[in-house]
Design a protein around this motif. Sequence first.
Motif, PDB file in Angstrom:
ATOM      1  N   ARG A 181       0.760  -1.303   0.151  1.00 32.59           N
ATOM      2  CA  ARG A 181       0.062  -0.047  -0.032  1.00 32.59           C
ATOM      3  C   ARG A 181       0.892   1.295   0.004  1.00 32.59           C
ATOM      4  O   ARG A 181       0.472   2.395  -0.044  1.00 32.59           O
ATOM      5  N   LYS A 232       0.830   3.760   3.047  1.00 35.02           N
ATOM      6  CA  LYS A 232      -0.740   3.790   2.439  1.00 35.02           C
ATOM      7  C   LYS A 232      -1.026   5.071   1.900  1.00 35.02           C
ATOM      8  O   LYS A 232      -1.995   5.859   2.292  1.00 35.02           O
ATOM      9  N   TYR A 241      -8.565  -4.466   0.877  1.00 34.49           N
ATOM     10  CA  TYR A 241      -8.354  -4.551   2.241  1.00 34.49           C
ATOM     11  C   TYR A 241      -9.724  -4.018   2.982  1.00 34.49           C
ATOM     12  O   TYR A 241      -9.772  -3.541   4.148  1.00 34.49           O
ATOM     13  N   ASN A 272     -12.904  -0.752   8.606  1.00 35.22           N
ATOM     14  CA  ASN A 272     -12.262   0.326   7.678  1.00 35.22           C
ATOM     15  C   ASN A 272     -12.014   1.782   8.303  1.00 35.22           C
ATOM     16  O   ASN A 272     -11.195   2.228   7.925  1.00 35.22           O
ATOM     17  N   TRP A 281       0.114  -5.544   6.921  1.00 38.63           N
ATOM     18  CA  TRP A 281      -1.480  -5.349   6.881  1.00 38.63           C
ATOM     19  C   TRP A 281      -2.375  -6.684   7.153  1.00 38.63           C
ATOM     20  O   TRP A 281      -3.449  -6.753   6.567  1.00 38.63           O
ATOM     21  N   PRO A 338      -5.058 -10.112   3.999  1.00 40.59           N
ATOM     22  CA  PRO A 338      -5.974  -9.922   2.830  1.00 40.59           C
ATOM     23  C   PRO A 338      -5.974 -10.763   1.474  1.00 40.59           C
ATOM     24  O   PRO A 338      -4.862 -11.150   1.292  1.00 40.59           O
TER      25      PRO A 338
END
Length: 282
Positions: free
Chosen positions: A103, A116, A232, A239, A268, A279
Motif C-alpha cells: 500500500r 498507505k 483491504y 475500515n 497489513w 487480505p
Amino acid sequence: MYNIRFRKRLMPRTLTDLSAMVFMSLAIPAVYWFEIYVVAPTVYNWILNILHTILGTYFVINIIGNFMAIIAVDTSTQGLLLPSQVPPGWHVCAICESTAPPRSRHCITCNMCVLKKEHHCVFAGCCVGLGNHRYFYMFLLLMWVSTMYCSCLNACFIWPYVGGFNLWALVRLVLPGVWLMLEPSLDTLYAFLFSINVIGFLFMSVLMYYYTGLLVTNTTTRENNNPKGQSYNYGREHNIKVTLGERWYLTWVFPTLSSPLPYDGLDWSVQTEEKSVRPKTK
C-alpha cells in the motif's frame, strides 16, 4: 500500532504547492473575520452573535489544527527499519533503492515512499498517507460543515450589497474576481468572500462524497482505480478505524485527541480475537 512521527521539512517543495498553501492559509482567517465581524452582527441579535462567535472560533481553531497536523505528521518510510529482502506483498522502490511495504507508493514531488499513500495534497504541500489521513479527512469534514453553514448565513446578508436578487447580482456573484478588479469596494469584497464560501462548499461536497466512499471501504485512490488489485475491505467499522483510529467517533473534537491506529503501515494482516488472516486477492 502506528507511532506518530513528525516531518523535518515542513515547507512545500514546488511553487504550485507553496502557492496553494499560502492561499489556504490566507483564505481561512479571512473568511473567519468576515463571518465574525461583518456577517454575524448584521444578521443575528447579540445572543446569537455570541454563540456564533464561540462556535466559529472553535471550528476555525479545529480546522487550522487539522491542517497543521496534515503538514507536520510524517507519512513516509524514511527512518523506518525496512527488511533487506523483499517479503511477500512488498515491492522494491527503484528510486529510494529500498524495499517498500504493501500500500506504500513513491511520491515524485515529495521524493519519498509514503505509507498507505492516498494522494499528494497541493494545499498542504505534502502527501496524505497513513499517519495524517485522519487529519485530512477531519479537515474536509469541518470545512464542509463550515462552508455549508456560512453559505446559508451569507445568503441572508449579501443581497442588499449587490442590489437585491436579480440577474445582474447573480452574474456579479458568479464572477466575483472580475467584479472585484473592475469595481473595487467593500461591497465587492463582501460579494467575493460570499462566492469563495459557496465555491468552497461545492468543492468540499465533491471531496467529501469521494473520500467518504474510500474511507468506508478502506481503499486508497490508486486502489480504487485498480479494482482488480488486493482488497483491504473488512467491514465498515474496521475500515473506519484504519484511517481515523480506535476512537474514530471522537476525532472530530480536536486534532490532539488520541486515537491510535491499528496498523503500523508495514504489516497489513487483519488481527481478530480468534485468528490472524491476510487480505485476499479478488
